[in-house]
Scaffold this active site. Structure first.
Site, PDB file in Angstrom:
ATOM      1  N   ASN A  25       7.679  22.504  81.390  1.00  0.00           N
ATOM      2  CA  ASN A  25       8.431  21.885  82.481  1.00  0.00           C
ATOM      3  C   ASN A  25       9.853  22.442  82.458  1.00  0.00           C
ATOM      4  OD1 ASN A  25       9.816  20.307  84.297  1.00  0.00           O
ATOM      5  ND2 ASN A  25       9.126  18.335  83.469  1.00  0.00           N
ATOM      6  N   ARG A  52       5.603  29.543  76.102  1.00  0.00           N
ATOM      7  CA  ARG A  52       5.301  29.070  77.451  1.00  0.00           C
ATOM      8  C   ARG A  52       6.147  27.831  77.724  1.00  0.00           C
ATOM      9  NH1 ARG A  52      -0.373  26.300  78.110  1.00  0.00           N
ATOM     10  NH2 ARG A  52      -0.611  26.156  80.378  1.00  0.00           N
ATOM     11  N   PHE A  90      16.206  12.268  67.057  1.00  0.00           N
ATOM     12  CA  PHE A  90      16.799  13.452  66.410  1.00  0.00           C
ATOM     13  C   PHE A  90      16.496  13.562  64.915  1.00  0.00           C
ATOM     14  CE2 PHE A  90      19.737  11.944  69.800  1.00  0.00           C
ATOM     15  CZ  PHE A  90      19.390  12.878  70.749  1.00  0.00           C
ATOM     16  N   GLY A 108       6.197  18.755  68.870  1.00  0.00           N
ATOM     17  CA  GLY A 108       5.529  17.700  69.631  1.00  0.00           C
ATOM     18  C   GLY A 108       4.697  18.238  70.777  1.00  0.00           C
ATOM     19  N   VAL A 164      11.075  23.561  72.255  1.00  0.00           N
ATOM     20  CA  VAL A 164      12.468  23.852  72.600  1.00  0.00           C
ATOM     21  C   VAL A 164      13.418  22.743  72.144  1.00  0.00           C
ATOM     22  CG1 VAL A 164      11.940  25.344  74.555  1.00  0.00           C
ATOM     23  CG2 VAL A 164      12.081  22.869  74.905  1.00  0.00           C
ATOM     24  N   GLY A 165      12.929  21.818  71.318  1.00  0.00           N
ATOM     25  CA  GLY A 165      13.734  20.651  70.977  1.00  0.00           C
ATOM     26  C   GLY A 165      14.933  20.953  70.092  1.00  0.00           C
ATOM     27  N   GLU A 166      14.827  21.974  69.268  1.00  0.00           N
ATOM     28  CA  GLU A 166      15.870  22.177  68.267  1.00  0.00           C
ATOM     29  C   GLU A 166      16.604  23.497  68.366  1.00  0.00           C
ATOM     30  OE1 GLU A 166      14.484  20.009  64.368  1.00  0.00           O
ATOM     31  OE2 GLU A 166      12.763  20.404  65.633  1.00  0.00           O
TER      32      GLU A 166
END
Lengths: 706, 333
Positions: A589, A586, A237, A505, A660-662
């Site tokens: 997963n 896009r 994080f 990433g 989409v991590g944050e």
């Protein structure tokens, strides 16, 4: 001619490749890899908040059972103090044992190394360190002197004051967010050994090449003399870069010439691995009667250490979000005798969105407008400050889809009108955004003689599912099945690559993997089908490809919806529903992407209601810095959370992935705070929204009503 | 590591004899608090005498219609016991409001009574605390005390007792039984915890070396009509910022009997006797409930960060008594 199209692997929900290893315990984390002759280090942290070390009496401790060495400023090797790495200067906490100065509470003053972890801890607790204490100041008051505007921290367009004066409706409100901590499930740990003249580091980090190069430079080693691996990471994080335990472990392993491990305790994680600064923000919005913004002004103040400027850039949130005739946004920082803050999930955007998206809701209330309609009214067609086109901007589609699913059209806009039993019910909404960047990375893809492929890239899977995402991206690029692709990551020997940070990433690494895969396919076409025993390897770096990207505003967007139930007699706030709809390019997963978004939203809920690190100004250190004292949402606090996405294609983007991590944590707290207002009629401008704050707001209402 | 001795006791006299008068020894129940404190360096016992295997794990009816609860009954077993649920529903509710399922499976009744405060200064050996190091000072008064006491505290200590179970026990006149080398003894829960004064480190009136053997609840018809309500800063797995155990007997609109105890307001579970006196014989309505709460809270001395506890407890009292009057011990709230 007919072809049999292989179904795409990208876009199919897929469990993590290493999932079974993780849940069965077969996956080894940094502090679990066995070594013979392993020694254990225990950091001794300063008990004072500012001053100098007068003396460290290590003789008695050296005589304790199992103790191998004691390192401190009196005997530790000097390291370089001018290193600039891939992400700038390392955190100042790496400069351990270099001087007698204590810049803040918890500064590591010594390392005790012993044969067992228990011996090291006992000796560390027995080590007598005497200090010459100096007065400290850890306060973060609004009127504190010494605040300044860092470079490039201010944006001005037009005359905000004039536009405020010309506005029909003006909103001027102050918001605060407290100090918050990452505290990943896996505490920081590292094991270091010298092996044949190479420094081998088994770590839990967000970027093994980044850590390896910074370590090499600090210790004046050849870059090739340091190898860092970080096979599995239990959350990061933003907190898992190079830090003091790495440096101390290298010093000890070098002196002892045997493997040394340092694993931090939870309280040490709170003290020395960074945190999100508190913020104090003021938002002023001026609008015409139809809701069009004339003025957008956002001032943010955050805290930094006396060692390094770190800016929690909350004022950046509005620069791409809303159009306005005039715009002023500025971040200020206040130095204090505290540890240096660092990046924490959505640095800037998380607290910034709380203030701006709460203010937009307040403005909508003043205008008598629906809060979604207000955002539609101020939707820009190009970057409000930059004037650049957006690569894609589907915020309104997120609101449309979210409103449909949430049943927003049926909402009674009046506050404090819905009641179920003893609880008041309210709903709220907020917009969110996060930049979508890409950074140069190197990937190698090898065609093996047995028909499989091996991908090597110094990516980091910090729990996100990056390893799995890269596997399916490679499979599609190689036109093969994911089962035939083996992705190896988190080894600095694989070359330079972006870190697991900035939600960049998957975009950055995926780009490199796809590019290398395409190059390999070309090579294989030229060579024919014969694969030599050593395989055919192609290595590709994306620096040139990224440089060719057109200048555009590249962001993911989203709309967050929340429903809360508030018992105003007890102050308890429960979130009963969360819905996030995102436009994030896009989706590689869907399973792990949804998990990232739901995780971010859960953290946003936690930020809204629970998380808060407390410092005692007298001591300059935390109070209750453990999981008993630092509350985050428990399972019972978290309702069913829905996260989904709308199509967000950009035909001009070679990878189309936005990350989409944050973004999941952005805007959530505002949506919840806005829902609390809708439920209770009281604005909650200070996080977290604790029972005492709700009760005091009720007392204020009663006072006004009386 | 810091070494300590460990012995497992098989009977009560043996446990008391093994511990002897050793001030460096501690009885070990579920260990859910003591072991944590040992890890944090707050407790540094030289010896542990494990009492979990003692034959004190029963909940039994007493001749007068009350219950006797053994000291090693786990929280889980206590909360699930049908007689506890029938006769003292607030007690079962209080136990279930505490900790987590895993902890309740380990934690014992005796240990619950003797658990230490969760005040963050007490658990941090890097800071002063009069309870941990007598005379070192109480930084909570000037520092962080949002969850501090509003009743019965002193300038020397504003820590609150963390137990949920104890609040229900206090409401129901529980009596703690214990064993010493000199023989058995008993203490009413009202006398079990000592006033804070200038000796916050002296927490209970138990004689040195005493082993809690159980808790006796006297018969109390009103207790069958009781509830517990806990407010905390998240939905689960947190200590109370305020809680209330209440029992109510109303006939013809008049309060015939009532019990009230408050949690997270004092160094001990706080029996609200002034509130009970105000209630009994009066009307069963919200105004009377609020007046009763005010009668107890008149003595409250909140600090700057915990003024909210006064309206919180007042609101809880009104809500709980109203729910009891309208819905009984369970059902809609």
């Amino acid at each position: 001619m007919t072809t049999t199209a292989k179904p795409d692997a990208v876009g199919v929900a897929r469990t993590r490749i290493e999932g079974r290893d993780k849940v069965t315990g077969a996956a080894r984390y940094a502090s679990e890899i066995p070594f013979t002759e392993l020694a254990h280090g225990w950091l001794v942290l300063s008990t004072i908040a500012r001053g100098r070390i007068r003396a460290i009496d290590d003789a008695a401790v050296r005589a304790l059972p199992g103790v191998l060495t004691v390192l401190h400023h009196g005997n530790a090797p000097r390291i370089k103090d001018d290193v600039i790495g891939a992400l700038g200067r390392p955190d100042p906490i790496v400069e351990v044992f270099q001087h007698d100065r204590v810049p803040h509470a918890g500064w590591p003053v010594a390392l005790v190394v012993a044969g067992t972890s228990e011996q090291a801890r006992e000796a560390a607790e027995a080590l007598v360190v005497t200090y010459d204490e100096e007065p400290h100041d850890v306060s973060f008051d609004a009127d504190k002197e010494g605040a300044y505007v860092p470079q490039d921290a201010e944006t001005v367009k037009g005359d905000v004051e004039a536009e405020l004066a010309a506005s029909t409706v003006v909103l001027d409100a102050a918001y605060t967010t407290p100090e918050q901590h990452h505290s990943a499930m896996e505490p920081h740990a590292v094991t270091v050994r010298w092996d044949g003249g190479r420094l081998e580091v088994f770590d839990s980090n967000q970027g093994s090449k980044w850590v390896a190069d910074d370590l090499a430079n600090l210790f004046s080693l050849d870059l090739s003399a340091v190898r860092v691996r970080s096979e599995h990471v239990g959350g990061a994080f933003g907190s898992k870069g190079l830090r003091s335990h790495h440096v101390a472990a290298v010093m000890a392993a070098t002196e002892l010439q045997r493997p040394v491990r340092i694993a931090l305790t939870r309280r040490q994680v709170f003290a020395i691995t960074g945190y999100r600064s508190p913020t104090a923000q003021r938002v002023r919005l001026g609008a015409d009667a139809d809701g069009r913004l004339r003025a957008f002004a956002h001032e943010n103040r955050s805290m930094t250490s006396t060692l390094r400027e770190f800016v929690e850039g909350s004022a950046g949130f509005g620069r791409t979000m809303y159009d306005s005739v005039a715009h002023h946004s500025v971040d200020r920082v206040v130095p204090a005798d505290v540890g240096t803050p660092t990046w924490m999930r959505a640095p800037g955007e998380a607290p910034g969105s709380f203030a701006v998206e709460s203010a937009m809701d307040e403005l909508a209330e003043k205008l008598g407008m629906d809060p979604i309609a207000l955002r539609v009214r101020n939707e820009p067609t190009a970057g409000p400050i930059s004037g650049l086109p957006f690569s894609s901007r589907n915020l309104l589609a997120c609101f449309e889809e979210g409103a449909r699913r949430f049943g927003w059209a049926d909402r009674d806009p009046r506050p404090r009108v819905r009641r179920e039993g003893n609880r008041l019910i309210g709903t709220g909404v907020a917009a969110c955004t996060f930049p979508s960047g890409a950074a140069p990375s190197t990937a190698s893809v090898t065609a093996e003689p047995d028909g499989t492929f091996t991908v090597r890239i110094t990516a980091a899977d910090v729990g996100t599912g990056a390893r799995t995402a890269l596997t399916v991206l490679a499979a599609d690029a190689l036109d093969t099945a994911p089962e035939r692709v083996h992705v190896r990551i988190a080894d600095s020997d694989f070359g330079a690559a972006w870190v697991a940070g900035g939600s960049m990433g998957t975009r950055s690494w995926g780009w490199a993997v796809m590019a290398a895969a395409r190059d390999l396919r070309e090579q294989l076409t030229l060579r024919g089908t014969e694969i030599p025993a050593a395989g055919v390897t192609v290595t590709t770096n994306t620096a040139e490809l990224i440089a060719q990207l057109a200048q555009k505003e590249r962001y993911a967007f989203g709309a967050q919806f929340a429903e809360v139930a508030v018992d105003v007699t007890t102050g308890e706030v429960r979130v009963t529903r969360l819905l996030g709809v995102f436009a994030a390019g896009r989706i590689v997963n869907p399973l792990t992407a949804r998990s990232q978004l739901v995780g971010g939203m859960t953290w946003g809920l936690s930020m809204a209601l629970h998380e808060e690190a407390v410092r005692d100004e007298t001591f300059g250190s935390h109070v209750g810095a453990d999981f008993a004292g630092y509350h985050f949402a428990a399972n019972a606090d978290v309702p069913v959370i829905e996260a989904d996405w709308v199509p967000d294609e950009d035909p001009d983007d070679p990878v189309g992935i936005k990350g989409v991590g944050e973004i999941g944590i952005v805007g959530t707290a505002a949506a919840i705070a806005n829902a609390v207002w809708h439920a209770t009629g009281s604005r909650q401008r200070h996080l977290p929204i604790r029972p005492d704050r709700v009760l005091l707001a009720e007392a204020d209402r009663a006072g006004h009503d009386a | 590591m810091r070494e300590f001795g460990y012995e497992r006791a098989l009977d009560v006299p043996g446990a008391v004899a093994v511990l002897g008068g050793d001030p460096e020894a501690r009885y070990l129940g579920g260990g859910t608090n003591l072991v944590d404190l040992m890890k944090a360096g707050v407790e540094r016992p030289a010896r542990l005498v494990d009492v979990r295997e003692l034959p004190l794990d029963r909940v039994e009816p007493t001749a007068d219609g009350g219950l006797r609860i053994g000291a090693t009954v786990t929280n889980s077993d206590l909360a699930a016991h049908p007689e506890v649920r029938r006769r003292y529903p607030a007690l079962a509710q209080a136990v279930l409001a505490g900790a987590s399922g895993q902890l309740r499976n380990m934690a014992t009744v005796g240990g619950n009574l003797l658990q230490r405060t969760r005040c963050a200064y007490f658990t941090d050996i890097g800071k002063p605390c009069n309870k941990r190091v007598p005379g070192s000072g109480c930084p909570a008064v000037a520092g962080e005390h949002r969850n501090g006491a509003i009743l019965g505290a002193s300038e020397h200590c504003v820590a609150v007792h963390p137990s949920d179970m104890g609040v229900a026990l206090a409401a129901f006149d529980a009596v703690v039984t214990y064993e010493t080398a000199a023989g058995p003894g008993m203490l009413a829960l009202a006398d079990f915890y000592r006033p804070v004064g200038d000796t916050p480190h002296l927490e209970t009136a138990l004689p040195a070396g005493a082993l809690i053997t159980g808790v006796t609840l006297p018969a109390a018809p009103v207790a069958a009509h009781s509830r517990y309500r806990k407010v905390r800063e998240r939905a689960s797995y947190a200590f109370a910022v305020g809680s209330v155990a209440a029992a109510l007997d109303v006939q013809d609109g008049v309060v015939r009997d009532a019990r009230l105890a408050f949690g997270a307001v004092a160094s001990r579970p706080w029996r609200a006797t002034a509130a009970e006196r105000a209630l009994i014989g009066g009307p069963a309505d919200a105004d009377a409930y609020a007046a009763a709460a005010d009668a107890e809270l008149a003595a409250a001395q909140p600090l700057s960060q915990n003024t909210y506890k006064v309206p919180l407890i007042r609101n809880l009292v009104v809500a709980l008594l109203t729910e009891l009057e309208q819905h009984g011990p369970e059902g809609a709230r």
